[in-house]
Design a protein around this motif. Structure first.
Motif, PDB file in Angstrom:
ATOM      1  N   GLU A 107       0.805  -1.215   0.000  1.00 58.22           N
ATOM      2  CA  GLU A 107       0.000   0.000   0.000  1.00 58.22           C
ATOM      3  C   GLU A 107       0.845   1.276   0.000  1.00 58.22           C
ATOM      4  O   GLU A 107       0.518   2.251  -0.670  1.00 58.22           O
ATOM      5  CB  GLU A 107      -0.921  -0.003   1.228  1.00 58.22           C
ATOM      6  CG  GLU A 107      -2.303   0.482   0.908  1.00 58.22           C
ATOM      7  CD  GLU A 107      -3.221   0.359   2.104  1.00 58.22           C
ATOM      8  OE1 GLU A 107      -3.553   1.405   2.680  1.00 58.22           O
ATOM      9  OE2 GLU A 107      -3.588  -0.783   2.460  1.00 58.22           O
ATOM     10  N   LEU A 108       1.938   1.258   0.739  1.00 64.37           N
ATOM     11  CA  LEU A 108       2.812   2.428   0.821  1.00 64.37           C
ATOM     12  C   LEU A 108       3.440   2.733  -0.550  1.00 64.37           C
ATOM     13  O   LEU A 108       3.443   3.877  -1.007  1.00 64.37           O
ATOM     14  CB  LEU A 108       3.906   2.185   1.870  1.00 64.37           C
ATOM     15  CG  LEU A 108       4.620   3.415   2.392  1.00 64.37           C
ATOM     16  CD1 LEU A 108       3.637   4.356   3.096  1.00 64.37           C
ATOM     17  CD2 LEU A 108       5.722   3.000   3.356  1.00 64.37           C
ATOM     18  N   MET A 109       3.964   1.689  -1.203  1.00 65.49           N
ATOM     19  CA  MET A 109       4.550   1.866  -2.542  1.00 65.49           C
ATOM     20  C   MET A 109       3.478   2.344  -3.528  1.00 65.49           C
ATOM     21  O   MET A 109       3.722   3.241  -4.333  1.00 65.49           O
ATOM     22  CB  MET A 109       5.146   0.547  -3.059  1.00 65.49           C
ATOM     23  CG  MET A 109       6.349   0.049  -2.313  1.00 65.49           C
ATOM     24  SD  MET A 109       7.779   1.138  -2.405  1.00 65.49           S
ATOM     25  CE  MET A 109       8.363   0.842  -4.045  1.00 65.49           C
ATOM     26  N   ALA A 110       2.311   1.738  -3.459  1.00 64.48           N
ATOM     27  CA  ALA A 110       1.226   2.101  -4.375  1.00 64.48           C
ATOM     28  C   ALA A 110       0.864   3.574  -4.211  1.00 64.48           C
ATOM     29  O   ALA A 110       0.713   4.294  -5.205  1.00 64.48           O
ATOM     30  CB  ALA A 110       0.004   1.215  -4.138  1.00 64.48           C
ATOM     31  N   ARG A 111       0.745   4.031  -2.975  1.00 64.59           N
ATOM     32  CA  ARG A 111       0.410   5.445  -2.732  1.00 64.59           C
ATOM     33  C   ARG A 111       1.495   6.376  -3.256  1.00 64.59           C
ATOM     34  O   ARG A 111       1.203   7.412  -3.841  1.00 64.59           O
ATOM     35  CB  ARG A 111       0.176   5.694  -1.234  1.00 64.59           C
ATOM     36  CG  ARG A 111      -1.226   5.323  -0.797  1.00 64.59           C
ATOM     37  CD  ARG A 111      -1.658   6.055   0.449  1.00 64.59           C
ATOM     38  NE  ARG A 111      -0.736   5.922   1.570  1.00 64.59           N
ATOM     39  CZ  ARG A 111      -0.824   4.996   2.518  1.00 64.59           C
ATOM     40  NH1 ARG A 111      -1.787   4.107   2.484  1.00 64.59           N
ATOM     41  NH2 ARG A 111       0.043   4.969   3.505  1.00 64.59           N
ATOM     42  N   MET A 112       2.757   6.004  -3.044  1.00 63.20           N
ATOM     43  CA  MET A 112       3.862   6.832  -3.514  1.00 63.20           C
ATOM     44  C   MET A 112       3.837   6.938  -5.049  1.00 63.20           C
ATOM     45  O   MET A 112       3.912   8.019  -5.607  1.00 63.20           O
ATOM     46  CB  MET A 112       5.204   6.255  -3.056  1.00 63.20           C
ATOM     47  CG  MET A 112       6.390   7.104  -3.498  1.00 63.20           C
ATOM     48  SD  MET A 112       7.981   6.342  -3.143  1.00 63.20           S
ATOM     49  CE  MET A 112       8.050   5.059  -4.386  1.00 63.20           C
ATOM     50  N   TYR A 113       3.715   5.786  -5.721  1.00 62.73           N
ATOM     51  CA  TYR A 113       3.675   5.795  -7.186  1.00 62.73           C
ATOM     52  C   TYR A 113       2.474   6.585  -7.707  1.00 62.73           C
ATOM     53  O   TYR A 113       2.581   7.335  -8.665  1.00 62.73           O
ATOM     54  CB  TYR A 113       3.622   4.365  -7.747  1.00 62.73           C
ATOM     55  CG  TYR A 113       4.876   3.558  -7.549  1.00 62.73           C
ATOM     56  CD1 TYR A 113       6.130   4.155  -7.471  1.00 62.73           C
ATOM     57  CD2 TYR A 113       4.822   2.175  -7.451  1.00 62.73           C
ATOM     58  CE1 TYR A 113       7.273   3.397  -7.296  1.00 62.73           C
ATOM     59  CE2 TYR A 113       5.970   1.415  -7.279  1.00 62.73           C
ATOM     60  CZ  TYR A 113       7.187   2.031  -7.204  1.00 62.73           C
ATOM     61  OH  TYR A 113       8.326   1.284  -7.034  1.00 62.73           O
ATOM     62  N   MET A 114       1.338   6.408  -7.053  1.00 64.21           N
ATOM     63  CA  MET A 114       0.133   7.110  -7.488  1.00 64.21           C
ATOM     64  C   MET A 114       0.310   8.621  -7.374  1.00 64.21           C
ATOM     65  O   MET A 114      -0.077   9.366  -8.268  1.00 64.21           O
ATOM     66  CB  MET A 114      -1.075   6.666  -6.676  1.00 64.21           C
ATOM     67  CG  MET A 114      -1.600   5.326  -7.120  1.00 64.21           C
ATOM     68  SD  MET A 114      -3.173   4.948  -6.367  1.00 64.21           S
ATOM     69  CE  MET A 114      -4.235   6.138  -7.158  1.00 64.21           C
ATOM     70  N   ARG A 115       0.890   9.048  -6.267  1.00 64.90           N
ATOM     71  CA  ARG A 115       1.079  10.491  -6.047  1.00 64.90           C
ATOM     72  C   ARG A 115       1.984  11.071  -7.148  1.00 64.90           C
ATOM     73  O   ARG A 115       1.674  12.084  -7.757  1.00 64.90           O
ATOM     74  CB  ARG A 115       1.672  10.732  -4.658  1.00 64.90           C
ATOM     75  CG  ARG A 115       1.651  12.180  -4.239  1.00 64.90           C
ATOM     76  CD  ARG A 115       1.926  12.419  -2.764  1.00 64.90           C
ATOM     77  NE  ARG A 115       2.937  11.578  -2.160  1.00 64.90           N
ATOM     78  CZ  ARG A 115       2.681  10.635  -1.240  1.00 64.90           C
ATOM     79  NH1 ARG A 115       1.447  10.398  -0.841  1.00 64.90           N
ATOM     80  NH2 ARG A 115       3.665   9.940  -0.721  1.00 64.90           N
ATOM     81  N   ILE A 116       3.090  10.405  -7.422  1.00 70.27           N
ATOM     82  CA  ILE A 116       4.054  10.874  -8.426  1.00 70.27           C
ATOM     83  C   ILE A 116       3.412  10.912  -9.817  1.00 70.27           C
ATOM     84  O   ILE A 116       3.492  11.913 -10.527  1.00 70.27           O
ATOM     85  CB  ILE A 116       5.282   9.933  -8.476  1.00 70.27           C
ATOM     86  CG1 ILE A 116       6.032   9.952  -7.162  1.00 70.27           C
ATOM     87  CG2 ILE A 116       6.202  10.282  -9.635  1.00 70.27           C
ATOM     88  CD1 ILE A 116       6.896   8.717  -6.951  1.00 70.27           C
ATOM     89  N   LEU A 117       2.785   9.818 -10.195  1.00 65.81           N
ATOM     90  CA  LEU A 117       2.259   9.685 -11.551  1.00 65.81           C
ATOM     91  C   LEU A 117       1.029  10.551 -11.793  1.00 65.81           C
ATOM     92  O   LEU A 117       0.884  11.148 -12.852  1.00 65.81           O
ATOM     93  CB  LEU A 117       1.974   8.218 -11.869  1.00 65.81           C
ATOM     94  CG  LEU A 117       3.230   7.340 -11.886  1.00 65.81           C
ATOM     95  CD1 LEU A 117       2.863   5.860 -11.873  1.00 65.81           C
ATOM     96  CD2 LEU A 117       4.130   7.657 -13.066  1.00 65.81           C
ATOM     97  N   SER A 118       0.149  10.660 -10.796  1.00 67.61           N
ATOM     98  CA  SER A 118      -1.030  11.508 -10.994  1.00 67.61           C
ATOM     99  C   SER A 118      -0.621  12.980 -11.029  1.00 67.61           C
ATOM    100  O   SER A 118      -1.184  13.775 -11.774  1.00 67.61           O
ATOM    101  CB  SER A 118      -2.111  11.240  -9.949  1.00 67.61           C
ATOM    102  OG  SER A 118      -1.607  11.425  -8.658  1.00 67.61           O
ATOM    103  N   TYR A 119       0.401  13.348 -10.268  1.00 69.66           N
ATOM    104  CA  TYR A 119       0.929  14.712 -10.307  1.00 69.66           C
ATOM    105  C   TYR A 119       1.435  15.063 -11.705  1.00 69.66           C
ATOM    106  O   TYR A 119       1.336  16.200 -12.156  1.00 69.66           O
ATOM    107  CB  TYR A 119       2.060  14.877  -9.279  1.00 69.66           C
ATOM    108  CG  TYR A 119       2.660  16.265  -9.252  1.00 69.66           C
ATOM    109  CD1 TYR A 119       1.995  17.305  -8.593  1.00 69.66           C
ATOM    110  CD2 TYR A 119       3.863  16.545  -9.893  1.00 69.66           C
ATOM    111  CE1 TYR A 119       2.531  18.587  -8.580  1.00 69.66           C
ATOM    112  CE2 TYR A 119       4.399  17.825  -9.887  1.00 69.66           C
ATOM    113  CZ  TYR A 119       3.727  18.840  -9.227  1.00 69.66           C
ATOM    114  OH  TYR A 119       4.253  20.108  -9.220  1.00 69.66           O
TER     115      TYR A 119
END
Length: 125
Positions: free
Chosen positions: A12-24
């Motif tokens: 979940e932590l990795m998923a949130r980090m990737y999501m934040r970067i990519l959606s930004y």
């Protein structure tokens, strides 16, 4: 229209980090927490790129990759494998089975992953 990325990651932590970067960066994201859910979501979401973790419950990343590449609906979608394991045999198997790249998570910070994604999917406005 923004490019769509499916992130299949059970951490979940990795998923949130990737999501934040990519959606930004303007990518449209969907996530799945295991390979089976990722495979099913790929068929409905029809992403332009799949980021696929290897070590996952239900269906691991290599099994999910095999299903994705055998299915006419999903076989053309580029897949980048993500893992924490630096297993050369596993990397070669993933590439033989149709993965575009094999990324060891600990070797890339968020900017590194983003540059790999941009190589495959240039961001659109």
């Amino acid at each position: 229209m923004s490019q769509k990325i499916l992130l299949v990651e059970d951490d979940e932590l990795m998923a949130r980090m990737y999501m934040r970067i990519l959606s930004y960066e303007g990518y449209t994201l969907e996530t799945a927490a295991n390979g089976q859910a990722g495979y099913e979501k790929a068929k409905t979401f029809q992403p332009n790129l799949i980021l696929l973790d290897i070590m996952m419950p239900v269906l691991n990343g290599l099994q999910a990759l095999e299903k994705l590449k055998k299915d006419p609906q999903t076989q053309a979608c580029p897949v980048i494998m993500l893992t924490n394991l630096a297993d050369k045999a596993e990397a070669e198997l993933a590439l033989q089975n149709g993965a575009l790249k094999y990324v060891i998570k600990s070797d890339y910070d968020s900017d590194g992953l983003l540059s790999i994604v941009r190589e495959v999917l240039p961001a659109t406005d």
